[in-house]
Design a protein around this motif. Structure first.
Motif, PDB file in Angstrom:
ATOM      1  N   PRO A 100       0.821  -1.209   0.000  1.00 53.39           N
ATOM      2  CA  PRO A 100       0.000   0.000   0.000  1.00 53.39           C
ATOM      3  C   PRO A 100       0.859   1.265   0.000  1.00 53.39           C
ATOM      4  O   PRO A 100       1.999   1.257   0.495  1.00 53.39           O
ATOM      5  N   PRO A 101       0.342   2.366  -0.538  1.00 55.38           N
ATOM      6  CA  PRO A 101       1.068   3.635  -0.464  1.00 55.38           C
ATOM      7  C   PRO A 101       1.095   4.156   0.963  1.00 55.38           C
ATOM      8  O   PRO A 101       0.268   3.770   1.794  1.00 55.38           O
ATOM      9  N   LYS A 102       2.032   5.014   1.249  1.00 54.83           N
ATOM     10  CA  LYS A 102       2.104   5.616   2.578  1.00 54.83           C
ATOM     11  C   LYS A 102       0.980   6.650   2.727  1.00 54.83           C
ATOM     12  O   LYS A 102       0.830   7.534   1.895  1.00 54.83           O
ATOM     13  N   VAL A 103       0.205   6.496   3.786  1.00 51.82           N
ATOM     14  CA  VAL A 103      -0.964   7.374   3.973  1.00 51.82           C
ATOM     15  C   VAL A 103      -0.990   8.000   5.369  1.00 51.82           C
ATOM     16  O   VAL A 103      -2.053   8.419   5.845  1.00 51.82           O
ATOM     17  N   ASP A 104       0.163   8.079   6.016  1.00 52.62           N
ATOM     18  CA  ASP A 104       0.205   8.594   7.392  1.00 52.62           C
ATOM     19  C   ASP A 104      -0.426   9.977   7.513  1.00 52.62           C
ATOM     20  O   ASP A 104      -1.157  10.261   8.478  1.00 52.62           O
ATOM     21  N   HIS A 105      -0.175  10.853   6.532  1.00 52.10           N
ATOM     22  CA  HIS A 105      -0.683  12.224   6.650  1.00 52.10           C
ATOM     23  C   HIS A 105      -2.167  12.337   6.323  1.00 52.10           C
ATOM     24  O   HIS A 105      -2.760  13.405   6.477  1.00 52.10           O
ATOM     25  N   TRP A 106      -2.794  11.223   5.874  1.00 50.81           N
ATOM     26  CA  TRP A 106      -4.226  11.228   5.611  1.00 50.81           C
ATOM     27  C   TRP A 106      -5.025  10.559   6.731  1.00 50.81           C
ATOM     28  O   TRP A 106      -6.251  10.722   6.802  1.00 50.81           O
ATOM     29  N   LYS A 107      -4.367   9.801   7.603  1.00 55.94           N
ATOM     30  CA  LYS A 107      -5.078   8.968   8.577  1.00 55.94           C
ATOM     31  C   LYS A 107      -5.983   9.753   9.512  1.00 55.94           C
ATOM     32  O   LYS A 107      -7.054   9.269   9.904  1.00 55.94           O
ATOM     33  N   LEU A 329      -6.653   3.412   3.445  1.00 57.43           N
ATOM     34  CA  LEU A 329      -7.276   4.064   4.598  1.00 57.43           C
ATOM     35  C   LEU A 329      -8.524   3.320   5.085  1.00 57.43           C
ATOM     36  O   LEU A 329      -9.151   3.738   6.058  1.00 57.43           O
ATOM     37  N   GLY A 330      -8.879   2.237   4.396  1.00 59.49           N
ATOM     38  CA  GLY A 330     -10.058   1.467   4.796  1.00 59.49           C
ATOM     39  C   GLY A 330     -11.320   1.836   4.067  1.00 59.49           C
ATOM     40  O   GLY A 330     -12.412   1.379   4.435  1.00 59.49           O
TER      41      GLY A 330
END
Length: 538
Positions: A100-107, A329-330
């Protein structure tokens, strides 16, 4: 300096012209020089090696056609020298792993949505009027005129006012006779109307299919409730509609008003009752307010229409990466248009999470193609004149680019037309390639945002789901700014990456989902609705 050619996949033996190329021009690609043998317009394909008749043409790493005659290295591919062809697929042939792509700043990001009792979250708050049968279309139109003029105060239509000015000035002055502007009666609820030509007269299966579609619209999180008109004697009986709704959501709790004309007497009696009771329900719906919701509550539909030779390398991959972000992100993403997945079946089959989903996908694809052949057509006839003019000369070539909208994530579910999405992740939904039939189906399957790519320009919208229009090239965005929401042409010019454009698109999605921005289709009041009629009329 902008590149002139791009090779999409390492195994490709053709390249896409990013700019117009002249005969005799020498172009460098991957460190090798290539002499252009025939004038080639941007978006069209150039042979990277010599082809003999019957040789395979590879693009996006898959078979997209066969050479119909000898094609020289550096020569442009056309409908005259290329024939549609695809690889045969019978089963899942390999395992699949996804990073998966990195999505830390969207969580921790949220959108402001309408929370429903079943856990879904809407991006709009729509009270919907629709008929169960075409016999009620006139009554729906009468209600539309009444509610839009009095409830939404849509009185100042510029085209009607232009005609009025021409009438009153004998066409000598371009002066509009204006009415005073008024605000909406209810600011927190939209009222929309749909009509159709179904519900009776065809095979019973078409009425049952329409019932599932309409039930899906009512269950869509963007719809707060509905007013439904029935004649009484039609194939699509009220109970069939209620059964379809119960099969989608056994614990359905939204307000639902159903009226049967043949039991209510005169049109005046019925419409007077409908207006009074619907007004009260709409007033109650206006009390619902937006509240924060996690991005996992977003369900995006992935659509393309009026595609060009750049769609598969700019706009569609942008949607694909956006889909991957949301899945990570689910959230949910839906890829449809089965005729435009022709040629990439093996890749999609291998991405299915299990053999059951892979088998269902192939079965639906084969049944769809067989029905097209039985009707005297076939998937090979899918590209439109506009597609062909702008470089998409075979269905497989068009499909390989269209499939990029689905990103790279696992396929968690496969649905037939009228089935409702339920699993987080990427879902395949069987629909036609027709733009409106496909977007109509995705809304009926529960998406709350639709992302729509176009290279040629199309104004498609939807009555209950915001449609964000994504341009594949700058020229279109500048020529038709009234229908384009975001332009990915910077990818073609080498100014932005696909990942950067996807991040920008994610920001726009959140703003639209929160009601802070209206899409261009919403501004144009573009509310298209076409059910898929699969049977014959009787």
């Amino acid at each position: 300096m902008q590149k002139k050619l791009i090779k999409v996949h390492p195994s490709d033996n053709v390249a896409v012209a990013l700019v117009d190329l002249q005969q005799g021009e020498t172009v460098t690609l991957d460190g090798e020089e290539l002499t252009i043998q025939s004038t080639t317009q941007a978006k069209h394909k150039v042979a990277l090696s010599a082809f003999q008749e019957g040789d395979s043409i590879i693009m996006y790493g898959v078979l997209v056609g066969k050479s119909g005659e000898a094609i020289g290295k550096g020569q442009v591919l056309t409908t005259a020298n290329v024939k549609h062809d695809t690889a045969k697929v019978t089963q899942k042939t390999g395992s699949f792993e996804w990073t998966p792509p990195k999505v830390d700043h969207w969580k921790d990001k949220t959108f402001m949505g309408y929370h429903r009792a079943d856990g879904q979250v809407g991006t709009q708050n729509v009270w919907l009027f629709f008929p169960l049968v075409f016999c009620e279309n006139r009554n729906i139109e009468l209600l539309k005129e009444v509610f839009e003029k009095e409830l939404l105060n849509k009185k100042e239509d510029k085209y009607r006012l232009l005609l009025r000015s021409l009438i009153h000035t004998n066409g000598e002055q371009d002066v509009l006779v204006k009415e005073p502007k008024q605000g909406r009666v209810f600011e927190n609820v939209d009222v929309r109307f749909i009509s159709h030509q179904g519900g009776c007269g065809g095979i019973r299966q078409d009425s049952e299919s329409l019932a599932r579609l309409l039930a899906g619209y009512l269950n869509n999180p963007n719809v707060v409730g509905a007013t439904v008109l029935s004649l009484g004697c039609q194939n699509l009986q009220i109970q069939i509609f209620k059964d379809a709704l119960a099969s989608i959501n056994p614990d359905f709790q939204k307000p639902l008003l159903i009226y049967e004309q043949q039991k209510m007497g005169t049109v005046d009696d019925m419409l007077s009752t409908v207006i009074r009771e619907s007004y009260e329900a709409i007033a109650a719906a206006n009390e619902i307010e937006r509240k924060p919701a996690p991005l996992s509550k977003l369900s995006i539909g992935l659509e393309c229409g009026g595609s060009d030779g750049f769609s598969g390398i700019s706009a569609n991959p942008t949607l694909g990466h956006t889909s991957d972000i949301l899945v990570a992100l689910g959230g949910k993403a839906v890829l449809s248009e089965f005729p435009e997945l022709c040629g990439v079946e093996q890749e999609l089959t291998n991405r299915c999470v299990d053999d059951e989903q892979a088998g269902k996908f192939l079965s639906l694809m084969q049944a769809f193609e067989k029905s097209a052949i039985n009707a005297g057509s076939g998937f090979d006839m899918n590209p439109s004149p506009g597609n062909i003019k702008d470089g998409l000369i075979t269905d497989a070539m068009k499909s390989a680019g269209a499939a990029k909208k689905g990103g790279t994530s696992p396929i968690v579910d496969v649905l037939d037309y009228g089935e409702y999405i339920s699993k987080p992740g990427l879902t395949l939904l069987c629909t036609p390639g027709n733009d409106v039939e496909s977007t109509t189906a995705m809304a009926g399957s529960g998406v709350n945002i639709i992302l729509f790519t176009t290279g040629l320009g199309t104004p498609t919208g939807n009555p209950v789901v915001p449609v964000i229009k994504v341009s594949s090239n700058r020229e279109l965005a500048e020529r038709m700014p009234d229908i384009i929401d975001i332009d990915t042409g910077a990818i073609i010019r080498g100014e932005k990456t696909i990942e950067e454009m996807a991040e920008q698109l994610m920001g726009l999605i959140i703003d639209v989902a929160s009601g802070r921005i209206q899409t261009k289709a919403m501004e144009l009041d573009q509310n298209d609705f076409i059910p898929w009629k699969r049977g014959v009329s009787l």
